[in-house]
Scaffold this motif. Structure first.
Motif, PDB file in Angstrom:
ATOM      1  N   TYR A  90       0.569   5.943   0.434  1.00 19.29           N
ATOM      2  CA  TYR A  90      -0.193   7.078   0.897  1.00 19.29           C
ATOM      3  C   TYR A  90       0.727   8.204   0.566  1.00 19.29           C
ATOM      4  O   TYR A  90       1.870   8.185   1.028  1.00 19.29           O
ATOM      5  CB  TYR A  90      -0.570   7.222   2.477  1.00 19.29           C
ATOM      6  CG  TYR A  90      -1.326   8.418   2.668  1.00 19.29           C
ATOM      7  CD1 TYR A  90      -2.548   8.468   2.288  1.00 19.29           C
ATOM      8  CD2 TYR A  90      -0.664   9.405   3.096  1.00 19.29           C
ATOM      9  CE1 TYR A  90      -3.249   9.590   2.798  1.00 19.29           C
ATOM     10  CE2 TYR A  90      -1.237  10.502   3.531  1.00 19.29           C
ATOM     11  CZ  TYR A  90      -2.683  10.490   3.271  1.00 19.29           C
ATOM     12  OH  TYR A  90      -3.293  11.861   3.646  1.00 19.29           O
ATOM     13  N   ARG A  96      -4.909  -5.624   1.540  1.00 16.97           N
ATOM     14  CA  ARG A  96      -4.516  -6.360   0.401  1.00 16.97           C
ATOM     15  C   ARG A  96      -3.725  -7.619   0.861  1.00 16.97           C
ATOM     16  O   ARG A  96      -3.866  -8.681   0.066  1.00 16.97           O
ATOM     17  CB  ARG A  96      -3.460  -5.615  -0.342  1.00 16.97           C
ATOM     18  CG  ARG A  96      -4.414  -4.483  -1.276  1.00 16.97           C
ATOM     19  CD  ARG A  96      -3.556  -3.577  -1.951  1.00 16.97           C
ATOM     20  NE  ARG A  96      -4.355  -2.492  -2.864  1.00 16.97           N
ATOM     21  CZ  ARG A  96      -3.806  -1.507  -3.247  1.00 16.97           C
ATOM     22  NH1 ARG A  96      -2.327  -1.190  -3.278  1.00 16.97           N
ATOM     23  NH2 ARG A  96      -4.395  -0.768  -4.090  1.00 16.97           N
ATOM     24  N   GLY A 116       0.819  -1.202  -0.047  1.00 17.60           N
ATOM     25  CA  GLY A 116       0.128   0.154   0.074  1.00 17.60           C
ATOM     26  C   GLY A 116       0.834   1.372   0.038  1.00 17.60           C
ATOM     27  O   GLY A 116       1.995   1.222   0.424  1.00 17.60           O
ATOM     28  N   ILE A 128      -3.800  -0.129   3.917  1.00 17.61           N
ATOM     29  CA  ILE A 128      -4.117  -0.767   2.629  1.00 17.61           C
ATOM     30  C   ILE A 128      -3.453  -1.976   2.246  1.00 17.61           C
ATOM     31  O   ILE A 128      -3.790  -3.268   1.773  1.00 17.61           O
ATOM     32  CB  ILE A 128      -3.665   0.189   1.473  1.00 17.61           C
ATOM     33  CG1 ILE A 128      -4.697   1.569   1.633  1.00 17.61           C
ATOM     34  CG2 ILE A 128      -3.722  -0.456  -0.002  1.00 17.61           C
ATOM     35  CD1 ILE A 128      -3.902   2.676   0.711  1.00 17.61           C
TER      36      ILE A 128
END
Ligand code: UT7
Length: 349
Positions: free
Chosen positions: A12, A67, A10, A63
């Motif tokens: 950000y 996932r 993930g 995230i």
């Protein structure tokens, strides 16, 4: 012995986009110089008070965890790489443990700047291989925007760096054709002062740091971070850019070759090289040296700048999200930076 695989990834980045032109209101610079020398068009700056290195890491981690098909409660170890922690101490690892309401798991902080994520990944890889942990959260995150000299004096550094975070969850895999094949870590402290932030620190100029005024008569309690240091702008990073550049273009290819050779591969076998996003010119030099095509190398420094420990996981995540990395691909990660430290990881996706 099981291998470790990246089970989830993930990233950000803050919403606030800062263009090269935006920077001209603070310092004497221009879009042409920045793009020509670095390839950077824009970067993201975190919200001054709402976003910290840890909060950005938490968003990327959520995230990655989802996932990976797991939960924050199942994570059994954290490895957190950053040079811009929320606090001087404790490190961001424990802050992330708190932010994600995780169990009382171990949290390790890694201080290897641009190579930080690869060092963190390598540590996590060993813990998975020995069977000690099954779900390790590995994070690279930076909030550079809070600590840059946003005047003309600091322009050679300030225009380069941006904020963001990337995270992966490492899990064991029994598959023989999947996972991290090897990691290679290096350091050469001879040039520690060439790319460094000297303060706050305990050195009292013992090592003869460049651009550093002596404070021989300062009371000892004020040597860690004094008014004089701030008055002399010694609370900002220092970089001899050309020396870093010259070393980077040697060490990047070297450590990538080391990874390939250790596993019986050649550069033509690489499906995707994710270089630390230090400077687009460095990445292009490495690409040419290894005779790689544009499809074999992923760069996104144009949009995020250099996010140090976060740059490799952000780029890896973005390349994967765009479908540029598929199951079975040979992926090479490589980094070089302050220390000097440099590293590579070779993996089968
Ligand atoms: O991830 C961390 C690892 N870091 C790196 O890998 C950085 C590696 N080095 C570099 O990327 C490059 O050295 C830089 C992009 C930092 C600088 O590029 P350079 O070609 O080495 O420029 P320079 O520092 O030699 O400076 C050239 C000129 C100077 O002016 P004079 O003395 O020739 O008149 C600088 O003052 O460019 C000037 N300059 C700028 N001008 C406009 C420096 N920064 C800026 C700026 N805007 N932001």
């Amino acid at each position: 012995m099981p291998r470790s695989k990246i089970a989830g990834i993930g990233k950000y980045v803050p919403a606030n986009v800062v263009t090269n032109n935006d920077l001209t209101q603070y310092m004497d610079t221009n879009d042409e110089w920045i793009q020509e020398r670095t390839g950077i068009k824009e970067r993201r700056y975190a919200h001054r008070t709402e976003e910290t290195t840890t909060t950005m890491a938490a968003e990327a981690a959520k995230i990655a965890i989802e996932r990976a098909g797991t939960t924050a409660q199942e994570i059994d170890f954290i490895v957190f790489a950053t040079l811009s922690p929320d606090y001087y101490f404790p490190g961001c690892g424990v802050m992330l443990q708190r932010a994600l309401k995780m169990k009382e798991v171990g949290a390790l902080d890694v201080r290897n700047q641009c190579s930080g994520f690869l060092y963190a990944l390598s540590v996590a890889d060993q813990f998975i291989k020995t069977g000690m942990y099954k779900n390790i959260l590995v994070v690279g995150a930076e909030k550079h925007s809070f600590g840059l000299d946003m005047t003309t004096r600091g322009r050679n550094i300030s225009v380069i760096f941006g904020d963001g975070a990337g995270a992966v969850v490492l899990q064991p895999t029994e598959k023989t054709d999947q996972g991290i094949l090897s990691t290679h870590l290096h350091s050469d402290g001879e040039s520690a002062e060439i790319l460094a932030m000297y303060n706050p620190g305990t050195h009292a100029n013992h090592w003869g740091a460049q651009n550093y005024a002596d404070f021989d008569d300062a009371p000892i309690a004020n040597m860690f971070m004094s008014h004089a240091m701030i008055d002399n702008a010694q609370n900002f990073p220092f970089m001899d850019g050309q020396s870093v550049f010259k070393k980077a273009v040697v060490k990047f290819p070297e450590v990538i070759h080391e990874a390939l050779t250790a596993n019986g591969y050649q550069s033509t076998d690489i499906n995707m090289l994710i270089p630390h996003q230090a400077n687009l010119r460095i990445s292009q030099f490495v690409q040419a040296k290894l005779k790689l095509t544009d499809d074999q190398v992923y760069n996104n420094i144009q949009h995020y700048g250099n996010t140090t420990a976060a740059s490799v996981p952000i780029a890896l995540c973005e390349a994967w999200e765009k479908g540029k990395i598929k199951e079975g691909d040979l992926v090479c990660l490589a980094a070089f930076g302050s220390g000097f430290t440099w590293a590579s990881a070779l993996l089968k996706w």
